[in-house]
Design an enzyme around this catalytic site. Structure first.
Site, PDB file in Angstrom:
ATOM      1  N   GLY A   1       6.314  10.228  -5.704  1.00  0.00           N
ATOM      2  CA  GLY A   1       6.948   9.287  -6.632  1.00  0.00           C
ATOM      3  C   GLY A   1       8.370   8.933  -6.250  1.00  0.00           C
ATOM      4  O   GLY A   1       8.768   7.761  -6.271  1.00  0.00           O
ATOM      5  N   ASN A   2       9.176   9.941  -5.906  1.00  0.00           N
ATOM      6  CA  ASN A   2      10.593   9.672  -5.613  1.00  0.00           C
ATOM      7  C   ASN A   2      10.754   8.744  -4.411  1.00  0.00           C
ATOM      8  O   ASN A   2      11.611   7.867  -4.408  1.00  0.00           O
ATOM      9  CB  ASN A   2      11.335  10.995  -5.369  1.00  0.00           C
ATOM     10  CG  ASN A   2      12.823  10.770  -5.220  1.00  0.00           C
ATOM     11  OD1 ASN A   2      13.477  10.279  -6.144  1.00  0.00           O
ATOM     12  ND2 ASN A   2      13.349  11.078  -4.055  1.00  0.00           N
TER      13      ASN A   2
ATOM     14  N   LYS B   1       0.820  -1.218   0.000  1.00  0.00           N
ATOM     15  CA  LYS B   1       0.000   0.000   0.000  1.00  0.00           C
ATOM     16  C   LYS B   1       0.850   1.263   0.000  1.00  0.00           C
ATOM     17  O   LYS B   1       0.770   2.097   0.910  1.00  0.00           O
ATOM     18  CB  LYS B   1      -0.966   0.034   1.184  1.00  0.00           C
ATOM     19  CG  LYS B   1      -1.927  -1.138   1.222  1.00  0.00           C
ATOM     20  CD  LYS B   1      -2.944  -1.008   2.332  1.00  0.00           C
ATOM     21  CE  LYS B   1      -3.836  -2.212   2.439  1.00  0.00           C
ATOM     22  NZ  LYS B   1      -3.157  -3.410   3.009  1.00  0.00           N
ATOM     23  N   PHE B   2       1.658   1.422  -1.032  1.00  0.00           N
ATOM     24  CA  PHE B   2       2.494   2.619  -1.165  1.00  0.00           C
ATOM     25  C   PHE B   2       1.605   3.855  -1.180  1.00  0.00           C
ATOM     26  O   PHE B   2       0.507   3.835  -1.745  1.00  0.00           O
ATOM     27  CB  PHE B   2       3.306   2.549  -2.456  1.00  0.00           C
ATOM     28  CG  PHE B   2       4.353   1.482  -2.455  1.00  0.00           C
ATOM     29  CD1 PHE B   2       5.588   1.688  -1.866  1.00  0.00           C
ATOM     30  CD2 PHE B   2       4.106   0.239  -3.038  1.00  0.00           C
ATOM     31  CE1 PHE B   2       6.570   0.704  -1.869  1.00  0.00           C
ATOM     32  CE2 PHE B   2       5.073  -0.755  -3.041  1.00  0.00           C
ATOM     33  CZ  PHE B   2       6.307  -0.525  -2.453  1.00  0.00           C
ATOM     34  N   ALA B   3       2.103   4.934  -0.569  1.00  0.00           N
ATOM     35  CA  ALA B   3       1.260   6.141  -0.457  1.00  0.00           C
ATOM     36  C   ALA B   3       2.108   7.394  -0.249  1.00  0.00           C
ATOM     37  O   ALA B   3       1.803   8.206   0.615  1.00  0.00           O
ATOM     38  CB  ALA B   3       0.279   5.984   0.697  1.00  0.00           C
ATOM     39  N   ASP B   4       3.172   7.563  -1.060  1.00  0.00           N
ATOM     40  CA  ASP B   4       4.017   8.745  -0.879  1.00  0.00           C
ATOM     41  C   ASP B   4       4.311   9.361  -2.249  1.00  0.00           C
ATOM     42  O   ASP B   4       3.800   8.895  -3.266  1.00  0.00           O
ATOM     43  CB  ASP B   4       5.304   8.344  -0.132  1.00  0.00           C
ATOM     44  CG  ASP B   4       5.838   9.484   0.742  1.00  0.00           C
ATOM     45  OD1 ASP B   4       5.765  10.655   0.312  1.00  0.00           O
ATOM     46  OD2 ASP B   4       6.337   9.193   1.846  1.00  0.00           O
TER      47      ASP B   4
HETATM   48  P1  5BU Z   1      -8.233 -11.436   6.821  1.00  0.00           P
HETATM   49  O1  5BU Z   1      -7.499 -12.237   7.841  1.00  0.00           O
HETATM   50  O2  5BU Z   1      -8.946 -12.309   5.785  1.00  0.00           O
HETATM   51  O3  5BU Z   1      -9.143 -10.401   7.423  1.00  0.00           O
HETATM   52  O4  5BU Z   1      -7.061 -10.646   6.050  1.00  0.00           O
HETATM   53  C1  5BU Z   1      -7.320  -9.713   5.046  1.00  0.00           C
HETATM   54  C2  5BU Z   1      -6.035  -9.309   4.367  1.00  0.00           C
HETATM   55  O5  5BU Z   1      -6.319  -8.389   3.317  1.00  0.00           O
HETATM   56  C3  5BU Z   1      -5.033  -8.606   5.279  1.00  0.00           C
HETATM   57  O6  5BU Z   1      -3.742  -8.969   4.848  1.00  0.00           O
HETATM   58  C4  5BU Z   1      -5.269  -7.137   5.030  1.00  0.00           C
HETATM   59  O7  5BU Z   1      -4.098  -6.360   5.196  1.00  0.00           O
HETATM   60  C5  5BU Z   1      -5.698  -7.131   3.584  1.00  0.00           C
HETATM   61  N1  5BU Z   1      -6.634  -6.042   3.235  1.00  0.00           N
HETATM   62  C6  5BU Z   1      -7.887  -5.931   3.797  1.00  0.00           C
HETATM   63  O8  5BU Z   1      -8.283  -6.733   4.640  1.00  0.00           O
HETATM   64  N2  5BU Z   1      -8.716  -4.911   3.407  1.00  0.00           N
HETATM   65  C7  5BU Z   1      -8.356  -3.982   2.504  1.00  0.00           C
HETATM   66  O9  5BU Z   1      -9.135  -3.096   2.172  1.00  0.00           O
HETATM   67  C8  5BU Z   1      -7.058  -4.107   1.922  1.00  0.00           C
HETATM   68  C9  5BU Z   1      -6.229  -5.142   2.309  1.00  0.00           C
HETATM   69 BR1  5BU Z   1      -6.502  -2.882   0.623  1.00  0.00          BR
END
Ligand code: 5BU
Length: 252
Positions: free
Chosen positions: A94-95, A89-92
């Protein structure tokens, strides 16, 4: 359109490979291997590798992460034919994301087929990741929606993700979404928050069933605790795989 027919619609090597794997192995199951011991992740990958198309990691929760661990994971991904998706989940700007993706302790671009990003920073986040990942044939999922209660990935945020996906479609292979967000079949939708037994957890996670996700037009179900937290993870993986595939066959 079925997964096989969608291979030719994308120019991205990772998206093509994913469609190929899904069609050949007959699975649309991704497992979120949110375990903190590298050996547990390897064991899980060994027992469920044949049932999944994607293994999703959070590399920064692994306490004993090493190059050997990463090499073993890559070997398993080749042996069992699944892709690795680091859910960073990159969120910064570009560099910065270009450094986070390609350098540092984890240099994810070297081993992760798929990564994802928030669109909050604007298109620079995509350009930074693309500058590192495209030449290696990697793919990016934009976060169009999230599964957690009260999240802000809605409205204009989601619309921006859709616009930029089209603009950078050589590198953006699709979305994280709770449902299909665009009709264009070259884009892949992956849905997290999938569980057969629970409706949520006590930290605002919200679950849907495999059927609900696929009926909503999603392509890949992401299951974490439902599989790695089950007493028999192998049997659970088979159960989710079957549910996901059955729902897909009903759609196509
Ligand atoms: P769970 O154990 O099935 O609840 O795990 C869900 C995974 O999906 C977990 O690794 C989260 O970081 C990932 N996830 C999420 O649950 N919801 C989201 O909106 C996003 C990622 Br983007």
């Amino acid at each position: 359109m079925n997964y096989q027919d969608r291979i030719q619609l994308t120019t991205n090597a990772t998206a093509k490979r994913l469609f190929e794997i899904m069609a050949e192995k007959e699975t649309n199951l991704a497992v979120a291997a949110d375990l903190t011991d590298a050996n547990d992740i390897i064991r899980l990958a060994q027992i469920i590798g044949d049932d999944i198309c994607v293994l999703k990691t959070h590399i920064d929760v692994v306490t004993n992460c090493s190059n050997d661990f990463i090499n073993s994971l890559v070997e398993l991904s080749q042996q069992h034919k699944f892709l690795i998706f680091e859910d960073r989940k990159f969120a910064d700007i570009g560099n910065t994301v270009q450094l986070q993706y390609g350098q540092g302790l984890y240099h994810m671009v070297d081993w992760s087929d798929i990564i994802n990003a928030h669109v909050v920073p604007g298109p620079g986040v995509i350009e930074g990741l693309r500058a590192v990942g495209l030449e290696k044939g990697r793919g990016l999922l934009l976060i169009g929606e999230m599964s957690s209660a009260g999240n802000l990935a809605t409205g204009e945020y989601t619309q921006a993700a859709l616009r930029w996906a089209e603009q950078y479609s050589d590198f953006v292979i699709g979305f994280i979404g709770m449902k299909r967000l665009v009709d264009d079949p070259k884009f892949i939708t992956m849905t997290p928050g999938v569980n057969l037994a629970d409706k949520g957890d006590d930290l605002k996670q919200q679950y849907v069933s495999p059927e609900q996700a696929i009926q909503g037009g999603s392509d890949v179900i992401i299951v974490g605790r439902g599989i790695y937290g089950a007493i028999d993870s192998a049997a659970a993986a088979k159960q989710y795989r079957q549910a996901g595939w059955k729902a897909y066959l009903r759609q196509s």
